[in-house]
Design an enzyme around this catalytic site. Structure first.
Site, PDB file in Angstrom:
ATOM      1  N   GLU A 138      -1.346  -5.698 -13.561  1.00 12.95           N
ATOM      2  CA  GLU A 138      -2.029  -5.682 -12.278  1.00 12.95           C
ATOM      3  C   GLU A 138      -1.777  -4.403 -11.492  1.00 12.95           C
ATOM      4  O   GLU A 138      -2.272  -4.248 -10.381  1.00 12.95           O
ATOM      5  CB  GLU A 138      -1.622  -6.909 -11.447  1.00 12.95           C
ATOM      6  CG  GLU A 138      -0.138  -7.135 -11.381  1.00 12.95           C
ATOM      7  CD  GLU A 138       0.233  -8.529 -10.883  1.00 12.95           C
ATOM      8  OE1 GLU A 138      -0.607  -9.181 -10.246  1.00 12.95           O
ATOM      9  OE2 GLU A 138       1.374  -8.950 -11.137  1.00 12.95           O
ATOM     10  N   ASN A 195      -7.460  -9.547  -9.583  1.00 13.89           N
ATOM     11  CA  ASN A 195      -7.495  -9.412  -8.124  1.00 13.89           C
ATOM     12  C   ASN A 195      -6.662  -8.218  -7.670  1.00 13.89           C
ATOM     13  O   ASN A 195      -7.145  -7.332  -6.958  1.00 13.89           O
ATOM     14  CB  ASN A 195      -6.976 -10.692  -7.457  1.00 13.89           C
ATOM     15  CG  ASN A 195      -7.790 -11.910  -7.824  1.00 13.89           C
ATOM     16  OD1 ASN A 195      -8.908 -11.800  -8.301  1.00 13.89           O
ATOM     17  ND2 ASN A 195      -7.224 -13.079  -7.603  1.00 13.89           N
ATOM     18  N   ASP A 196      -5.386  -8.190  -8.077  1.00 13.96           N
ATOM     19  CA  ASP A 196      -4.527  -7.073  -7.686  1.00 13.96           C
ATOM     20  C   ASP A 196      -4.898  -5.799  -8.428  1.00 13.96           C
ATOM     21  O   ASP A 196      -4.869  -4.705  -7.846  1.00 13.96           O
ATOM     22  CB  ASP A 196      -3.056  -7.414  -7.938  1.00 13.96           C
ATOM     23  CG  ASP A 196      -2.423  -8.122  -6.746  1.00 13.96           C
ATOM     24  OD1 ASP A 196      -2.882  -7.891  -5.603  1.00 13.96           O
ATOM     25  OD2 ASP A 196      -1.481  -8.899  -6.943  1.00 13.96           O
ATOM     26  N   ARG A 243       1.408 -20.749 -10.894  1.00 14.65           N
ATOM     27  CA  ARG A 243       1.965 -19.909  -9.830  1.00 14.65           C
ATOM     28  C   ARG A 243       3.234 -20.573  -9.286  1.00 14.65           C
ATOM     29  O   ARG A 243       3.166 -21.448  -8.445  1.00 14.65           O
ATOM     30  CB  ARG A 243       0.945 -19.749  -8.705  1.00 14.65           C
ATOM     31  CG  ARG A 243      -0.399 -19.202  -9.134  1.00 14.65           C
ATOM     32  CD  ARG A 243      -1.327 -19.146  -7.926  1.00 14.65           C
ATOM     33  NE  ARG A 243      -2.661 -18.685  -8.261  1.00 14.65           N
ATOM     34  CZ  ARG A 243      -3.668 -19.477  -8.603  1.00 14.65           C
ATOM     35  NH1 ARG A 243      -3.481 -20.786  -8.672  1.00 14.65           N
ATOM     36  NH2 ARG A 243      -4.854 -18.976  -8.875  1.00 14.65           N
ATOM     37  N   ARG A 269      -7.847  -5.827  -0.612  1.00 15.41           N
ATOM     38  CA  ARG A 269      -8.837  -6.878  -0.842  1.00 15.41           C
ATOM     39  C   ARG A 269      -8.971  -7.822   0.340  1.00 15.41           C
ATOM     40  O   ARG A 269      -9.871  -8.656   0.356  1.00 15.41           O
ATOM     41  CB  ARG A 269      -8.522  -7.664  -2.113  1.00 15.41           C
ATOM     42  CG  ARG A 269      -7.157  -8.299  -2.181  1.00 15.41           C
ATOM     43  CD  ARG A 269      -6.901  -8.791  -3.617  1.00 15.41           C
ATOM     44  NE  ARG A 269      -5.530  -9.201  -3.859  1.00 15.41           N
ATOM     45  CZ  ARG A 269      -5.103 -10.450  -3.825  1.00 15.41           C
ATOM     46  NH1 ARG A 269      -5.942 -11.410  -3.544  1.00 15.41           N
ATOM     47  NH2 ARG A 269      -3.844 -10.737  -4.079  1.00 15.41           N
ATOM     48  N   ARG A 315       4.128 -18.049 -14.516  1.00 22.26           N
ATOM     49  CA  ARG A 315       4.454 -16.745 -13.928  1.00 22.26           C
ATOM     50  C   ARG A 315       5.751 -16.859 -13.138  1.00 22.26           C
ATOM     51  O   ARG A 315       5.916 -17.775 -12.332  1.00 22.26           O
ATOM     52  CB  ARG A 315       3.326 -16.284 -13.007  1.00 22.26           C
ATOM     53  CG  ARG A 315       3.559 -14.912 -12.373  1.00 22.26           C
ATOM     54  CD  ARG A 315       2.344 -14.433 -11.612  1.00 22.26           C
ATOM     55  NE  ARG A 315       2.069 -15.238 -10.436  1.00 22.26           N
ATOM     56  CZ  ARG A 315       0.957 -15.132  -9.703  1.00 22.26           C
ATOM     57  NH1 ARG A 315       0.012 -14.264 -10.061  1.00 22.26           N
ATOM     58  NH2 ARG A 315       0.771 -15.883  -8.638  1.00 22.26           N
TER      59      ARG A 315
END
Length: 652
Positions: free
Chosen positions: A534, A557-558, A400, A568, A436
């Protein structure tokens, strides 16, 4: 301007997220105030924020006043909503019991507060701080200015020492904790409290102790166990400044013998920052809680710990051997032979359980029907590399890069980024590293980039959308990635893609950067370009996108929150945010089918990759790589070898 919201920060505003929020608030000229339950705090003071006692899911009101009030409101509200990427929560396995409410020996026999799982037997190593001066010193009014100057000199020296220590810590868990303690010690509010007491006639040492006792007492009076445990931080900071004032040599755990049980009144993060943790067999402390920083560090390093043991340190110091069980809180001082044998049997049983996973460290797992599934690590900084390698990660499935940008008030330079990316690649070489590109937006603010107010930042200017609009931010990162690619295998993935034109635009920028580097004679390499899947748009466009990129990585998650149209971070709709929901599973299936047709691999780097119930589902759908935090890697590797990737009806 103001906004009322529910706090989504894991465990609330304890030391680390409070320090991060302060840095964000200070990036604005506007005044920033947070209100909870009628009490208010200046959001530019970590101490005031911590004393506000904000817990996860609390309702708070954020107020901003000034020229950049709108931007401050949006970005800080997003942070409070849960966008504090990279802040590791305390492990949930340990019970949340504060030492101040711990059961006593008379009530429970021979048990303390279980703070970190595990069993240990070993010789006692007493860790005791020097006794504080009594009675407290007094000064004449005319001596106050000199005493204030003396305090500030000691505070500056202490801050320099703590900051230097934070910069050399080996563990990913201790460094942010110690950095946060340095922020607390440097808070002007802390200095004001000490100066008030000097003005009242206390000398510098007495003033620090009185201010520390006052603030620690406020934390201990809170109704939340995690907040109460922050009293430990204040006592630690106070003791460090007093030690500087008195010229003490800091008490250290550096000489602890291998296999020893550390016995103390209290062990703090500052104590542990100088400790050879690999030599410590266990902790037995009179004070402390399962939510203390010492407990968090003990759990992350697998060191058994029992806190809240209700006997004077003088009595504990007379013991030669201690046997303790950090899972149950059981403790035996100078145990007899039968008890030692029992504990040694428990230790062997635990070692056998751990040993059963150890072979998977070097195994590249295959399912029972022979399909290879890569198990990689999610990391956010260089501090995460060693734990990932030690766990047997088969590369990095997600680095990240936003955390690189969030750690400084200014944008990191191309050279700075190149050095960081290169080090990750070199450490994992020949295993591939997936980085990413910057995933910053209205929901993940950084001080160096101003974001306009957005009604719904999760659907706003974030990820690749922001990067394509800000070539001054994106092009240096692309050039840094190309330069780092010369060091080893690199994959780069773009977040929040929802349109094929975004992929074309990124490719064009990569070509431009490559030509620029070549024209200047700068060494660089090539990388595989992939995308994060995502958004529902990316899932539905997967067949077309698969023809444009080298791989897919699904951010569950997304993807889950977008497929289910459920935030979320909103507890009221949490029941809908399930990666095992049929709609989410169908989206993953569509992506895997498209990838298989195009002949490209699919990874999952969201939380679902480490969930035991999701592993067989994801592998069965055709996922080729699972990426997760280091502690889950060995368990998932083992699980992969125990499942069938082919459905029963298709097996030979």
């Amino acid at each position: 301007m103001q906004r009322t919201l529910s706090v989504g920060v894991r465990d609330g505003l304890h030391a680390r997220p409070a320090a991060q929020l302060v840095r964000l608030a200070k990036s604005f000229t506007s005044a920033v105030v947070l209100e909870r339950g009628g009490a208010t705090a200046d959001a530019k003071s970590p101490l005031k924020l911590m004393l506000l006692g904000v817990k996860e899911a609390d309702e708070v009101t954020l107020r901003t006043t000034g020229d950049d009030a709108a931007a401050a409101l949006e970005q800080i509200a997003a942070f409070l909503g849960g966008a504090e990427a990279g802040i590791a929560p305390a492990p949930a396995a340990a019970p949340v019991i504060a030492a101040s409410v711990a059961p006593t020996l008379a009530e429970t026999g021979r048990r303390g507060v279980p703070a970190s799982d595990g069993v240990a037997v070993g010789p006692v190593h007493v860790h005791a701080h020097p006794g504080l001066p009594e009675p407290l010193g007094r000064i004449a009014p005319e001596a106050a200015p000199a005493e204030v100057e003396r305090f500030h000199t000691a505070l500056a020296d202490t801050l320099a020492s703590v900051s230097a220590r934070a910069g050399t810590l080996p563990g990913a868990d201790l460094q942010p904790i110690v950095e946060a303690l340095a922020d607390v010690a440097g808070d002007p509010e802390w200095a004001r409290l000490v100066e008030e007491r000097i003005a009242g006639g206390a000398d510098a040492v007495a003033a620090v102790l009185l201010a520390g006792t006052d603030v620690a007492g406020r934390f201990e009076a809170m109704d939340d166990a995690y907040a109460r445990a922050r009293a430990e931080d204040i006592r630690s900071v106070s003791r460090a400044v007093v030690g500087t004032l008195l010229g003490w040599t800091a008490t250290s755990l550096a000489e602890v013998p291998a296999g020893a049980i550390v016995v103390a009144d209290e062990v703090t993060a500052l104590d542990l920052s100088g400790a050879p943790l690999e030599r410590i067999a266990g902790f037995l402390c009179r004070c402390g809680a399962a939510t203390s920083h010492a407990a968090i560090v003990a759990r992350s390093h697998g060191i058994p710990a029992v806190f809240g043991w209700d006997e004077p340190l003088e009595r504990l110091a007379t013991a030669k051997v201690v046997a303790l069980d950090g899972t149950t809180g059981e403790v035996h001082l100078d145990p007899d032979a039968a008890t030692i044998a029992d504990f040694q049997a428990r230790i062997r049983a635990r070692q056998a359980s751990v040993a059963a996973l150890a072979p998977y460290r070097t195994i590249s797992p295959r399912t029972r029907d022979g399909r290879a599934v890569t198990v990689a690590a999610n990391i956010g900084s260089l501090r995460d590399i060693d734990p990932a390698l030690e766990a047997g990660a088969e590369g990095v499935g997600l680095f990240r890069t936003e955390l690189v940008f969030m750690e400084t008030a200014e944008l990191p330079s191309e050279d700075q980024q190149t050095a960081i990316y290169r080090e990750v690649i070199e450490r994992f070489r020949p295993r591939p590293v997936t980085i990413r590109t910057l995933d910053i937006g209205g929901d993940k603010p950084i001080p160096a980039i101003a974001f306009a107010p957005e009604d719904n930042p999760f659907l706003g200017w974030r990820g690749v959308r922001m990067c394509l609009d800000r070539p001054d931010v994106f092009l240096p990162q692309i050039r840094a990635l190309l330069r780092a690619a010369a060091a080893g295998p690199l994959r780069v993935m773009v977040p929040m893609v929802s349109d094929i034109d975004e992929v074309h635009a990124v490719k064009a920028l990569i070509d431009t950067c490559r030509a620029d580097l070549a024209a200047r004679g700068v060494a660089h390499g090539r990388f595989d370009l992939g995308i994060m899947v995502e958004t529902p748009a990316a899932a539905l466009l997967a067949p077309a996108l698969a023809r444009e990129v080298a791989f897919f990585s699904i951010g569950t998650n997304d993807l889950t929150q977008y497929v289910m149209a459920a935030d979320r971070t909103n507890r009221q709709v949490a029941r809908l945010c399930r990666p095992d929901h049929p709609a989410v599973i169908e989206a993953v299936r569509l992506v895997c089918v498209a990838a298989a047709v195009a002949g490209i691999p699919v990874a999952v780097c969201g939380e679902a990759a480490a969930r035991a119930e999701m592993v067989p589902i994801l592998v069965g759908l055709g996922v080729d790589e699972l990426s997760m935090s280091a502690p889950a890697i060995l368990r998932v590797k083992k699980q992969v070898t125990e499942i069938w990737a082919v459905p029963p009806e298709a097996r030979p």
